[in-house]
Design a protein around this motif. Sequence first.
Motif, PDB file in Angstrom:
ATOM      1  N   ALA A   1       9.673   1.699  -3.777  1.00 49.32           N
ATOM      2  CA  ALA A   1       9.357   3.271  -4.328  1.00 49.32           C
ATOM      3  C   ALA A   1      10.207   4.301  -3.788  1.00 49.32           C
TER       4      ALA A   1
ATOM      5  N   LYS B   1       3.141  -3.457  -8.655  1.00 47.62           N
ATOM      6  CA  LYS B   1       3.461  -2.301  -9.229  1.00 47.62           C
ATOM      7  C   LYS B   1       4.959  -1.660  -8.743  1.00 47.62           C
TER       8      LYS B   1
ATOM      9  N   ASP C   1       0.838  -1.315  -0.002  1.00 45.49           N
ATOM     10  CA  ASP C   1      -0.061   0.192  -0.115  1.00 45.49           C
ATOM     11  C   ASP C   1       0.927   1.359  -0.024  1.00 45.49           C
ATOM     12  N   LYS C   2       2.182   1.177   0.398  1.00 45.27           N
ATOM     13  CA  LYS C   2       3.098   2.415   0.276  1.00 45.27           C
ATOM     14  C   LYS C   2       4.158   2.030  -0.692  1.00 45.27           C
TER      15      LYS C   2
ATOM     16  N   LEU D   1      12.677   3.374  -6.979  1.00 50.54           N
ATOM     17  CA  LEU D   1      13.195   4.677  -7.194  1.00 50.54           C
ATOM     18  C   LEU D   1      13.853   4.990  -5.891  1.00 50.54           C
TER      19      LEU D   1
ATOM     20  N   ALA E   1      12.916   5.463   0.006  1.00 54.58           N
ATOM     21  CA  ALA E   1      12.588   5.593   1.410  1.00 54.58           C
ATOM     22  C   ALA E   1      11.449   6.366   1.595  1.00 54.58           C
ATOM     23  N   ASP E   2      11.089   5.928   2.828  1.00 53.56           N
ATOM     24  CA  ASP E   2       9.747   6.499   3.319  1.00 53.56           C
ATOM     25  C   ASP E   2       9.623   8.025   3.522  1.00 53.56           C
ATOM     26  N   ILE E   3       9.128   8.664   2.386  1.00 52.79           N
ATOM     27  CA  ILE E   3       9.107  10.351   2.651  1.00 52.79           C
ATOM     28  C   ILE E   3       8.646  10.800   3.588  1.00 52.79           C
TER      29      ILE E   3
HETATM   30  N1  COA Z   1       7.704   7.173   0.794  1.00 53.08           N
HETATM   31  C1  COA Z   1       6.314   6.939   1.317  1.00 53.08           C
HETATM   32  N2  COA Z   1       5.291   6.644   0.669  1.00 53.08           N
HETATM   33  C2  COA Z   1       5.354   6.464  -0.647  1.00 53.08           C
HETATM   34  C3  COA Z   1       6.513   6.393  -1.308  1.00 53.08           C
HETATM   35  C4  COA Z   1       7.291   6.717  -0.550  1.00 53.08           C
HETATM   36  N3  COA Z   1       8.756   6.754  -1.237  1.00 53.08           N
HETATM   37  N4  COA Z   1       6.054   6.010  -2.597  1.00 53.08           N
HETATM   38  C5  COA Z   1       5.147   5.917  -2.653  1.00 53.08           C
HETATM   39  N5  COA Z   1       4.449   6.056  -1.504  1.00 53.08           N
HETATM   40  C6  COA Z   1       3.005   5.916  -1.014  1.00 53.08           C
HETATM   41  C7  COA Z   1       1.983   7.054  -1.437  1.00 53.08           C
HETATM   42  O1  COA Z   1       2.271   8.000  -0.712  1.00 53.08           O
HETATM   43  C8  COA Z   1       0.874   6.340  -1.578  1.00 53.08           C
HETATM   44  O2  COA Z   1       0.220   6.452  -0.279  1.00 53.08           O
HETATM   45  P1  COA Z   1      -1.247   6.889   0.107  1.00 53.08           P
HETATM   46  O3  COA Z   1      -2.107   5.914  -0.811  1.00 53.08           O
HETATM   47  O4  COA Z   1      -1.506   6.527   1.596  1.00 53.08           O
HETATM   48  O5  COA Z   1      -1.458   8.230  -0.324  1.00 53.08           O
HETATM   49  C9  COA Z   1       1.046   5.103  -2.155  1.00 53.08           C
HETATM   50  O6  COA Z   1       2.529   4.862  -1.806  1.00 53.08           O
HETATM   51  C10 COA Z   1       0.859   4.941  -3.622  1.00 53.08           C
HETATM   52  O7  COA Z   1       1.414   5.970  -4.233  1.00 53.08           O
HETATM   53  P2  COA Z   1       1.028   6.842  -5.177  1.00 53.08           P
HETATM   54  O8  COA Z   1       1.840   8.034  -5.365  1.00 53.08           O
HETATM   55  O9  COA Z   1      -0.499   7.179  -4.856  1.00 53.08           O
HETATM   56  O10 COA Z   1       1.015   6.056  -6.519  1.00 53.08           O
HETATM   57  P3  COA Z   1       1.197   6.384  -8.222  1.00 53.08           P
HETATM   58  O11 COA Z   1       0.947   5.297  -9.057  1.00 53.08           O
HETATM   59  O12 COA Z   1       0.291   7.624  -8.383  1.00 53.08           O
HETATM   60  O13 COA Z   1       2.763   6.943  -8.169  1.00 53.08           O
HETATM   61  C11 COA Z   1       5.133   6.790  -7.970  1.00 53.08           C
HETATM   62  C12 COA Z   1       3.911   6.151  -8.246  1.00 53.08           C
HETATM   63  C13 COA Z   1       6.050   5.708  -7.703  1.00 53.08           C
HETATM   64  C14 COA Z   1       5.402   7.637  -9.204  1.00 53.08           C
HETATM   65  C15 COA Z   1       4.884   7.847  -6.888  1.00 53.08           C
HETATM   66  O14 COA Z   1       4.534   7.251  -5.757  1.00 53.08           O
HETATM   67  C16 COA Z   1       6.320   8.394  -6.370  1.00 53.08           C
HETATM   68  O15 COA Z   1       6.622   9.348  -6.934  1.00 53.08           O
HETATM   69  N6  COA Z   1       6.802   8.071  -5.026  1.00 53.08           N
HETATM   70  C17 COA Z   1       7.731   8.698  -4.632  1.00 53.08           C
HETATM   71  C18 COA Z   1       9.100   8.386  -5.280  1.00 53.08           C
HETATM   72  C19 COA Z   1      10.294   8.979  -4.692  1.00 53.08           C
HETATM   73  O16 COA Z   1      10.565  10.225  -4.797  1.00 53.08           O
HETATM   74  N7  COA Z   1      11.337   8.040  -4.286  1.00 53.08           N
HETATM   75  C20 COA Z   1      12.498   8.800  -3.439  1.00 53.08           C
HETATM   76  C21 COA Z   1      12.338   8.791  -2.157  1.00 53.08           C
HETATM   77  S1  COA Z   1      13.942   9.416  -1.331  1.00 53.08           S
END
Ligand code: COA
Length: 262
Positions: free
Chosen positions: A66, A62, A25-26, A112, A68-70
């Motif tokens: 994705a 999917k 889910d994350k 990522l 580290a946990d932002i």
């Molecule tokens: N940290 C924390 N949560 C994250 C995450 C991360 N790196 N990447 C995704 N999630 C969470 C989202 O917040 C979302 O949670 P929610 O449903 O509680 O809001 C869930 O995962 C699904 O992600 P979402 O963004 O809705 O999916 P998407 O298909 O629209 O986009 C990505 C996918 C991968 C493009 C997008 O999630 C993203 O850009 N993530 C961050 C990538 C990043 O910058 N990583 C480097 C961190 S240093």
Amino acid sequence: MVATSEYIVCDLKNGVLVITINRPDKLNALNKQTIEELHEALVEAENQHEIRSIIITGAGQKAFVAGADIAEFSNFSVAEGKQMSSIGHFKIFNFIENYSKPIIAAVNGFALGGGLELAMACHLRVVSDNAKMGLPEVSLGLIPGYGGTQRLAQLLGKGKAFEMIVTADMITAQDAYKWGLANYVTTQEELLNKCFEITNKISTKSPTAIKTAIKVINAGYNNNLNGYEVEIEEFGKAFGTKDFKEGVGAFLEKRKANFKGE
Ligand code: COA
């Protein structure tokens, strides 16, 4: 067997430990607890002789990981940011790179930031054709902090690493293959089978020799060591192992070797 925990599922199959990061889910983002649990699973697996290799993958269709946990680091201070990076290097990224058994990243979707850094710390990468890979940290006002600035340049060369890091662009699985970031590209359905094809080969080889090979290859990327000198030392030491006696004995007797990893 290696214990499963809240975010890490462990499944032992024919001497191969499949570790699934399980926070779909994350998108399997690496929070502190996941890092701890992954570290513990790896520590447990290291001493189990029947485990010859490890595959790390992500839960769901999917994402591999994705990043580290932002949400978790959003309010960090300078000191906390430094500590986060340093603990990550110690417990996961350097730990995996220098692990005594081969670790394959089965990249089944987004890899990522910390997710790509995790894949790059592994010894091999098999990537599904839907995967997107990148280091997007500059979009967040950060830089890669889990070894990405170093390992991306080692794997792709400095020019492409600069481009990926300063633009934050994601690349496709095919581009990852073209640039040497992916060893193989498969369909998502075939991803684990391709990994097992590789681990099956590893399982028939000498664990002591493989452990040494990992150490010596890594020595060449350590500025404090001379890889060639380490190779000479370790090549000599290999002659003192039971695996060497078994391997050479099996060849001369025209039979399959049965390595014990001693
Ligand atoms: N940290 C924390 N949560 C994250 C995450 C991360 N790196 N990447 C995704 N999630 C969470 C989202 O917040 C979302 O949670 P929610 O449903 O509680 O809001 C869930 O995962 C699904 O992600 P979402 O963004 O809705 O999916 P998407 O298909 O629209 O986009 C990505 C996918 C991968 C493009 C997008 O999630 C993203 O850009 N993530 C961050 C990538 C990043 O910058 N990583 C480097 C961190 S240093």
